[in-house]
Every structure is written in C-alpha cells, then in structure tokens.
Scaffold this motif. Structure first.
Motif, short mmCIF file in Angstrom:
data_model
loop_
_atom_site.label_atom_id
_atom_site.label_comp_id
_atom_site.label_asym_id
_atom_site.label_seq_id
_atom_site.Cartn_x
_atom_site.Cartn_y
_atom_site.Cartn_z
N GLU A 99 57.66 29.61 39.48
CA GLU A 99 56.95 28.96 40.58
C GLU A 99 55.68 28.31 40.04
N PRO A 100 55.44 27.07 40.41
CA PRO A 100 54.19 26.44 39.97
C PRO A 100 52.99 27.10 40.63
N THR A 101 51.89 27.14 39.91
CA THR A 101 50.67 27.70 40.47
C THR A 101 49.68 26.57 40.73
N LYS A 102 48.82 26.79 41.69
CA LYS A 102 47.78 25.79 41.94
C LYS A 102 46.44 26.51 42.05
N ALA A 103 45.41 25.77 41.77
CA ALA A 103 44.07 26.34 41.82
C ALA A 103 43.71 26.73 43.25
N SER A 104 43.07 27.87 43.38
CA SER A 104 42.60 28.35 44.68
C SER A 104 41.09 28.55 44.59
N LYS A 105 40.39 28.16 45.63
CA LYS A 105 38.94 28.34 45.68
C LYS A 105 38.62 29.74 46.21
N PHE A 106 37.56 30.32 45.67
CA PHE A 106 37.11 31.61 46.17
C PHE A 106 35.59 31.61 46.26
N ILE A 107 35.10 32.43 47.17
CA ILE A 107 33.66 32.65 47.34
C ILE A 107 33.47 34.16 47.45
N ILE A 108 32.58 34.70 46.62
CA ILE A 108 32.30 36.13 46.66
C ILE A 108 30.81 36.34 46.87
N PHE A 109 30.47 37.17 47.84
CA PHE A 109 29.08 37.55 48.10
C PHE A 109 28.83 38.87 47.37
N TRP A 110 27.92 38.85 46.42
CA TRP A 110 27.55 40.03 45.65
C TRP A 110 26.17 40.51 46.11
N LYS A 111 26.08 41.75 46.57
CA LYS A 111 24.81 42.31 47.01
C LYS A 111 24.26 43.24 45.92
N LYS A 112 23.01 43.02 45.55
CA LYS A 112 22.35 43.88 44.57
C LYS A 112 21.84 45.12 45.27
N GLU A 113 22.29 46.28 44.78
CA GLU A 113 21.86 47.54 45.36
C GLU A 113 21.19 48.40 44.30
N ASN A 114 20.30 49.24 44.74
CA ASN A 114 19.61 50.15 43.82
C ASN A 114 20.24 51.53 43.84
N ASP A 115 21.55 51.55 43.89
CA ASP A 115 22.30 52.81 43.95
C ASP A 115 22.58 53.27 42.53
N THR A 116 21.96 54.36 42.13
CA THR A 116 22.13 54.85 40.77
C THR A 116 23.51 55.47 40.55
N LYS A 117 24.24 55.77 41.61
CA LYS A 117 25.57 56.37 41.48
C LYS A 117 26.66 55.29 41.31
N ALA A 118 26.32 54.04 41.52
CA ALA A 118 27.32 52.97 41.51
C ALA A 118 26.92 51.92 40.48
N ILE A 119 27.65 50.85 40.48
CA ILE A 119 27.47 49.80 39.49
C ILE A 119 26.24 48.92 39.74
N GLY A 120 25.64 49.02 40.92
CA GLY A 120 24.45 48.24 41.22
C GLY A 120 24.73 46.95 41.96
N TRP A 121 25.93 46.43 41.88
CA TRP A 121 26.33 45.23 42.60
C TRP A 121 27.56 45.56 43.43
N LYS A 122 27.56 45.13 44.66
CA LYS A 122 28.70 45.38 45.55
C LYS A 122 29.22 44.06 46.11
N ILE A 123 30.51 43.97 46.20
CA ILE A 123 31.13 42.82 46.85
C ILE A 123 31.13 43.10 48.34
N THR A 124 30.42 42.26 49.12
CA THR A 124 30.32 42.48 50.56
C THR A 124 31.22 41.56 51.35
N LYS A 125 31.47 40.36 50.80
CA LYS A 125 32.33 39.40 51.48
C LYS A 125 33.12 38.63 50.42
N VAL A 126 34.37 38.33 50.77
CA VAL A 126 35.22 37.48 49.94
C VAL A 126 35.84 36.45 50.85
N VAL A 127 35.84 35.20 50.39
CA VAL A 127 36.56 34.14 51.08
C VAL A 127 37.59 33.62 50.09
#
Length: 119
Positions: A88-116
């Motif tokens: 199957e041929p593939t085509k380019a798809s656009k994406f938008i990701i909202f990354w929120k910076k968090e000061n959570d020491t238990k996590a990676i520090g950046w969270k994905i809050t929205k994806v389009v």
C-alpha cells in the motif's frame, strides 16, 4: 522527545508510552474523532498498532513553538508503514503535539497533553 516517544511507539513499549501521556490526554483524529481516556488510547494502540504499524518521521519537517508558562507545540509530518499491507502506498500525514513541561520528579518532565492527527 519526539524520537523517545516514537521509539516506544514503534517498539510497543506501552509503559514508556504511558509515561509520556498526560492523564488528561486529548487525542484528536480526523477520521476517528476525539479520544479523552488515556487507558483507552493505550489499549487501542496496543491492539491496532503493535507489531502492525511503524511511524517514520519525515526528515526536517518538525517545527517547535514555545508556549510561555506551558511548554511547546510540535508540528510536523510523518508516515506510517503498515506491515500487513506492505504494498500500500503511504502518504505524509500532518501531526500537532502539545507538550507540557512539568516539574514532576517521578516522570520524564514533559507530558503529551494533546495530539492532533491529520491524514
């Protein structure tokens, strides 16, 4: 962060994917609609993507825009290779990701809050 997240996506590392997603994730898909439940999103990824589809970033397509007191918005293009339909041929798809910076020491520090995801 894009590479780290999508390395986990392509290798079906669900624990790492879960660590990136905010508990308040909003995933907007132009064909499937809006999903607002992290567990459902992870379950759907595991069921429909793992071992079947891999994501490939289109080189030099990413734009990143800082958002004061929040984080960044990433916009880019990628394509997906479906192992079940290799001809199957593939085509380019656009994406938008909202990354929120968090000061959570238990996590990676950046969270994905929205994806389009636009196909």
């Amino acid at each position: 962060m894009d590479k780290a997240f999508f390395d986990a996506y392509n290798s079906c590392d669900m624990k790492t994917q879960a660590s990136f997603y905010s508990d308040e994730i909003e995933f907007f898909h132009d064909k499937a609609g809006l999903l607002k439940d992290k567990a459902t999103l992870l379950s759907a990824t595991e069921k429909n993507i793992c071992g079947k589809v891999t994501r490939h970033l289109i080189p030099n397509s990413i734009e990143v825009y800082p958002i004061a007191d929040y984080g960044v918005i990433e916009i880019g293009y990628h394509w997906f290779f479906n192992k079940q339909e290799p001809d199957e041929p593939t085509k380019a798809s656009k994406f938008i990701i909202f990354w929120k910076k968090e000061n959570d020491t238990k996590a990676i520090g950046w969270k994905i809050t929205k994806v389009v995801s636009l196909h």
